[in-house]
Design a protein around this motif. Structure first.
Motif, short mmCIF file in Angstrom:
data_model
loop_
_atom_site.label_atom_id
_atom_site.label_comp_id
_atom_site.label_asym_id
_atom_site.label_seq_id
_atom_site.Cartn_x
_atom_site.Cartn_y
_atom_site.Cartn_z
N ILE A 149 6.16 -4.03 11.71
CA ILE A 149 7.03 -3.08 11.02
C ILE A 149 6.71 -2.97 9.54
O ILE A 149 6.92 -1.92 8.93
CB ILE A 149 8.52 -3.41 11.25
N SER A 150 6.17 -4.02 8.94
CA SER A 150 5.85 -3.98 7.51
C SER A 150 4.71 -3.00 7.21
O SER A 150 4.52 -2.63 6.05
CB SER A 150 5.51 -5.38 6.99
N ALA A 151 3.99 -2.54 8.23
CA ALA A 151 2.94 -1.55 8.02
C ALA A 151 3.52 -0.14 7.84
O ALA A 151 2.81 0.77 7.42
CB ALA A 151 1.95 -1.57 9.17
N LEU A 152 4.79 0.01 8.16
CA LEU A 152 5.44 1.32 8.00
C LEU A 152 6.03 1.42 6.61
O LEU A 152 6.60 0.46 6.09
CB LEU A 152 6.53 1.51 9.05
N LEU A 153 5.91 2.59 6.02
CA LEU A 153 6.46 2.81 4.68
C LEU A 153 7.96 2.54 4.66
O LEU A 153 8.66 2.83 5.63
CB LEU A 153 6.22 4.26 4.25
N PRO A 154 8.47 1.99 3.55
CA PRO A 154 9.91 1.76 3.44
C PRO A 154 10.73 3.04 3.64
O PRO A 154 11.84 2.99 4.19
CB PRO A 154 10.09 1.22 2.02
N THR A 155 10.17 4.18 3.24
CA THR A 155 10.90 5.44 3.42
C THR A 155 11.01 5.82 4.90
O THR A 155 12.01 6.40 5.31
CB THR A 155 10.21 6.59 2.65
N ILE A 156 10.01 5.47 5.69
CA ILE A 156 10.09 5.69 7.14
C ILE A 156 11.15 4.75 7.72
O ILE A 156 12.03 5.17 8.47
CB ILE A 156 8.73 5.41 7.83
N GLN A 157 11.06 3.48 7.35
CA GLN A 157 12.01 2.48 7.88
C GLN A 157 13.45 2.84 7.56
O GLN A 157 14.34 2.67 8.39
CB GLN A 157 11.68 1.10 7.32
N SER A 158 13.69 3.36 6.36
CA SER A 158 15.06 3.64 5.94
C SER A 158 15.67 4.85 6.67
O SER A 158 16.88 5.00 6.68
CB SER A 158 15.11 3.87 4.43
N ARG A 159 14.85 5.67 7.26
CA ARG A 159 15.35 6.87 7.93
C ARG A 159 15.40 6.71 9.46
O ARG A 159 15.70 7.65 10.17
CB ARG A 159 14.50 8.07 7.55
N CYS A 160 15.06 5.53 9.93
CA CYS A 160 15.06 5.25 11.37
C CYS A 160 16.06 4.15 11.70
O CYS A 160 16.33 3.29 10.87
CB CYS A 160 13.68 4.79 11.82
N LEU A 161 16.55 4.18 12.90
CA LEU A 161 17.37 3.09 13.41
C LEU A 161 16.41 2.08 14.04
O LEU A 161 15.67 2.42 14.96
CB LEU A 161 18.37 3.61 14.44
N THR A 162 16.41 0.86 13.52
CA THR A 162 15.46 -0.15 14.00
C THR A 162 16.09 -1.01 15.08
O THR A 162 17.18 -1.54 14.92
CB THR A 162 14.99 -1.04 12.83
N MET A 163 15.37 -1.14 16.17
CA MET A 163 15.75 -2.01 17.29
C MET A 163 14.71 -3.13 17.33
O MET A 163 13.53 -2.85 17.55
CB MET A 163 15.74 -1.26 18.62
#
Length: 169
Positions: A149-163
């Motif tokens: 998950i750290s390979a994804l941009l923080p902006t992507i992570q913040s706009r998604c619901l993480t499971m």
């Protein structure tokens, strides 16, 4: 036949996804994060099939046209993102998601994009995807699967619901 009842483990995630379906509060973007081979792709497919099942509920019926076309791999509104290179490039995102999501689902409630190995997106591809998940159409759902998950941009992570998928005992 894929359904939540066929998923072993991950009870908290299954429960959360079922509740989102029952409460009609389905998010527009998800990150399924966990080790390779842990069941992220199976659960993503079960969720997608269930979301578009015409009979509703928390298990797909297996009898409606949406379930039948899903089972044969021909459901036009559930798209698995494919790529042939080491990285997922901006061209892949534009061609398989950007140019496709602008059209309403052909025969279902949702148009669902499932992306295995989302951590292989280069920065340009992630920025192209960001536009889609920042302003999604009401029928569009993106499921990103990653083991890093750290390979994804923080902006992507913040706009998604993480499971977060954990190893089974």
């Amino acid at each position: 036949m894929i359904g939540f009842n066929r998923i072993l483990g991950h009870e908290n995630i299954v429960h959360s996804l079922k509740n989102s379906i029952i409460g009609e509060r389905v998010n527009h973007a998800y990150i399924f994060s966990g080790e390779k081979g842990i069941g992220k792709h199976t659960l993503a497919k079960a969720f997608a099939k269930n979301l578009n099942c015409r009979n509703g509920g928390t298990e797909p019926c297996g009898q409606c046209i949406s379930c039948k076309t899903f089972d044969t791999g021909n459901n036009p509104d559930i798209i698995t993102i494919t790529h042939s290179k080491r990285d997922i490039t901006v061209d892949v995102i534009r061609e398989q998601i950007g140019e496709n999501i602008i059209y309403r689902p052909l025969s279902n409630k949702y148009k669902i994009f499932i992306m295995p190995d989302a951590d292989k997106m280069n920065v340009s591809a992630q920025n192209a995807l960001l536009k889609t998940i920042e302003e999604p159409p009401e029928y569009g759902i993106v499921i990103l699967m990653t083991s890093n998950i750290s390979a994804l941009l923080p902006t992507i992570q913040s706009r998604c619901l993480t499971m977060e998928f954990r190893p089974l005992s």
